[in-house]
Every structure is written in structure tokens, then in C-alpha cells.
Write an enzyme that holds these catalytic residues in place. Structure first.
Site, PDB file in Angstrom:
ATOM      1  N   LYS A 147       0.837  -1.199   0.000  1.00  0.00           N
ATOM      2  CA  LYS A 147       0.000   0.000   0.000  1.00  0.00           C
ATOM      3  C   LYS A 147       0.873   1.250   0.000  1.00  0.00           C
ATOM      4  CE  LYS A 147      -0.285   0.228   5.047  1.00  0.00           C
ATOM      5  NZ  LYS A 147      -1.159   0.319   6.224  1.00  0.00           N
ATOM      6  N   ARG A 149     -11.331   0.526  14.382  1.00  0.00           N
ATOM      7  CA  ARG A 149     -10.986   1.254  13.164  1.00  0.00           C
ATOM      8  C   ARG A 149     -11.803   0.709  11.996  1.00  0.00           C
ATOM      9  NH1 ARG A 149      -4.920   1.418  10.608  1.00  0.00           N
ATOM     10  NH2 ARG A 149      -5.420  -0.798  10.317  1.00  0.00           N
ATOM     11  N   TYR A 175      15.701  31.154   6.839  1.00  0.00           N
ATOM     12  CA  TYR A 175      14.501  31.906   7.207  1.00  0.00           C
ATOM     13  C   TYR A 175      14.467  32.187   8.712  1.00  0.00           C
ATOM     14  CZ  TYR A 175      12.247  31.154   2.670  1.00  0.00           C
ATOM     15  OH  TYR A 175      11.920  31.165   1.336  1.00  0.00           O
ATOM     16  N   MET A 184      11.704  24.679   2.017  1.00  0.00           N
ATOM     17  CA  MET A 184      10.985  23.719   1.190  1.00  0.00           C
ATOM     18  C   MET A 184      11.915  22.907   0.298  1.00  0.00           C
ATOM     19  SD  MET A 184       7.894  24.308  -1.556  1.00  0.00           S
ATOM     20  CE  MET A 184       6.722  24.868  -0.322  1.00  0.00           C
TER      21      MET A 184
END
Length: 367
Positions: free
Chosen positions: A45, A140, A261, A310
Site C-alpha cells: 500500500k 478502526r 529563514y 521547502m
């Protein structure tokens, strides 16, 4: 003609992510030997936990795996052409409305409620197989005790589901000192008594290491295949991932100069920096700022300075002799000096999250 024509993806990428296919297969074989005669599936998955399911499923099949678990139908449909007809793909998130017609050809829904059982029975009338999931305490997915009894009291409905497996999932298998796994084991055995005659599946990666009582007929390792430490009892799991990122720029800054930053780092001495071509968009989280994370050059740890942004972050390379590094050189982020689990511990999370956070901008090598 594009500007990048003739440039290899390795040259253009900010880093090289190497996935050890042989290590994944070796991990599967080791787990399969541990649980035999139970079968061993492969949970692929989330694109094999972010590492790429397509290049991995056929080597796993060739090693003997015939059962593959995904989360959503689209994942199953993408993998079906890559596997021979005798491989079975199970969709864990259940039968969503409007999807029944898409199942078949070795793709099975995992039915998680009595409503899904009824919908599947009406759609397939026993002609297509399914899996019944029962809730044993995690709250769940899966039929609760009352729904299990409803299914048991309606043999026609059970037959019409074409159920070929009953499964559940352990909540605390990675914490073997807790009593929860034993309680869930008892609940699973009770569910099998209500719905007799079906093969059982309870243990995923960490559950495998709880012992043979948890293995039943089919185990479902996922994270252990990809080198993650899933339990303090786990052993024999080979590392799979190696991540190296490129030096984008080297500079020397003077005392008092700020970095990144927010100016959260200010140099207390003359410092040599390397800016690396990866950031939180690539899975190198902002919480690795200001020494919480590091790269490695050989055995030398190079701590981060300033905030991770980023697309880049900086490391202090003052410990290396001048001229050791040049633009384009590679530094280790995941490898022999720090594993995905090491990064997870430093970030207060788990190795699963590290792997599934790796972005798509690295050049990938399947070794």
C-alpha cells in the site's frame, strides 16, 4: 527542444534515492521462513510505503509471494497488469459505494461492515471472492461483535459474500509488554468460532514477532519488508533505503552572519556551509532545523544550521578539510550512519512516516 534534453535524470535531480530490491526480497524470504507453514503476503500500500510498488511486486512474486495488500482500488488496478493471474490483490479500505463492478480478476475487496457484506453479496451473489475483516479492539475497520453474529446467523449472506479469509489487525503489536495483543488474539479466535471454516490472518509486521500463536494462515508484513524496525522483538531485517543528496552551493560566512529563514542561526565563528538540494518538500522535515538533523560525509556528522526550507537546507562543513566538498557532491541522509528509524526517533515519529514522506524529486535507483 527542452532545456534539459540530453541531461540524465540523475544529473538533474537533487539527490539519489537507492532502494535495495534484493534486500526487500531477502526480508520477505526471512519472514516467510519464520512463519511457515503459514503463507506470507506483501503489503504494498501507499506505493510500497513510498518506495515504489511497481518495481517491487514482480521480484516478490518471483520469490514466492502470491498475496499482495493495498489500500484503495486504484492501487490494485495499477498493479494487476504487473502480476501473473495467480497473484491475489486485496483492497483493505473496503467496498466503497459504486465500486463493486470493478472487482474480480484476482482483486478482492476486504469487507469491513455488515452493510458492505450485504452490498457485495447482492452484487456478486457468491460468484466473486472477498475477505471479511473483524474488529478485535482497534475500533478502526471491521465488523464488530454484533455484526459478526448477524453474519453468522445468516448463512446465506455469508455464502453470498464468497468469503475466503477472515482477518483483523493488531493495535499494539509493536509494544509486546502490553496485554492488548493477547486480548485481541482472544477476540480473533472468538470471531473465527462465530464464522468457522475460514482461514485466518491477524499478524502484520510487528505481530509476526509475537510468535506462532499470531500467525494463523496468512501473515501480512509491510514495514518490515522495507527495513523498518517494527518491534523491539524484530530481528534479521535488512536495511533497504539509501538517500544521498547533492551539495548545491558552498560558502564561508563570518562571525555574526545569519543563516536561513527567520535568522534562527547566527554564526559564532567563521563557518563553512554547504547548502543541500533537498527540503521539506522532499521529506526532510522542518523539525530537522538547527542541529536536530544532519548529513554525513563518511563518518563525519555535519549538523544542520538554520531552518530547513521547502527545497534546501544548510549544514556546517567546518569539520571537513577545505576543498573536501564541491558542488554536486553527495552527502548521506539515510544510510549506514543514520537509518530511517534513527531519523524518526530524532523527530518523535516512526520510520513508516519517514519513508512515506520521501518526495518524488529524487532520482530513484532500484538495486
Amino acid at each position: 527542444m527542452s532545456a534539459s534534453e540530453g541531461v540524465s535524470s540523475a544529473a538533474a535531480a537533487g539527490g539519489i534515492l537507492t532502494i535495495g530490491v534484493d534486500a526487500v526480497v531477502a526480508n520477505w524470504k526471512s519472514l516467510a521462513a519464520r512463519v511457515a507453514p503459514a503463507r506470507t503476503a506483501a503489503v504494498v500500500k501507499a506505493d510500497a510505503y513510498g518506495l515504489g510498488a511497481a518495481p517491487l511486486v514482480r521480484p516478490l512474486y518471483d520469490a514466492g509471494c502470491r498475496d499482495f495488500f493495498v489500500i484503495v482500488l486504484s492501487e490494485a488496478e495499477a498493479l494487476r497488469p504487473l502480476l501473473p493471474p495467480d497473484a491475489t490483490i486485496y483492497v483493505l479500505n473496503g467496498l466503497l459505494p459504486g465500486t463493486a463492478a470493478a472487482y474480480g480478476n484476482g482483486i478482492l475487496p476486504v469487507l469491513n461492515s455488515i452493510a458492505q457484506c450485504r452490498a457485495w453479496a447482492e452484487a456478486s451473489r457468491g460468484d466473486r471472492p472477498s475477505v471479511i475483516q473483524v474488529d478485535t479492539g482497534m475500533s478502526r475497520l471491521g465488523l464488530d461483535t454484533a455484526e459478526q453474529q448477524m453474519l453468522a446467523d445468516d448463512p446465506g449472506l455469508l455464502a453470498a459474500t464468497g468469503a475466503r479469509l477472515i482477518m483483523s489487525h493488531l493495535a499494539c503489536a509493536d509494544e509486546p509488554s502490553k496485554s492488548a495483543s493477547g486480548e485481541q488474539l482472544a477476540a480473533f479466535r472468538a470471531a473465527r468460532e462465530r464464522l468457522p471454516g475460514l482461514p485466518g490472518s491477524l499478524a502484520a509486521s510487528s505481530g509476526i514477532f509475537l510468535g506462532a500463536d499470531y500467525h494463523f494462515d496468512l501473515t501480512r508484513p509491510g514495514a518490515s519488508l522495507y527495513g523498518i524496525e517494527t518491534s523491539p522483538l524484530a530481528e534479521g531485517v535488512k536495511p533497504v533505503v539509501d538517500l544521498r543528496v547533492k551539495v548545491a552551493q558552498i560558502r564561508e560566512i563570518e562571525t555574526g552572519t545569519s543563516v536561513g529563514y527567520g535568522y534562527t542561526f547566527r554564526a559564532s565563528r567563521t563557518t563553512r556551509l554547504a547548502t543541500l538540494a533537498t527540503g521539506y518538500a522532499d521529506g526532510w522535515w522542518r523539525r530537522f532545523s538547527n542541529g536536530a538533523g544532519a548529513a554525513y560525509h563518511g563518518d563525519t556528522r555535519l549538523p544542520s544550521v538554520g531552518r530547513v526550507s521547502m527545497d534546501s537546507f544548510s549544514v556546517d562543513i567546518s569539520a571537513l578539510p577545505a576543498g573536501t566538498l564541491a558542488e554536486g557532491d553527495l552527502l548521506e541522509l539515510i544510510g549506514p550512519h543514520q537509518s530511517a528509524d534513527d531519523l524518526a526517533r530524532s523527530a518523535g515519529t516512526i520510520g513508516y512516516e519517514v519513508l512515506t514522506s520521501l518526495g518524488r524529486r529524487y532520482h530513484r535507483v532500484y538495486r
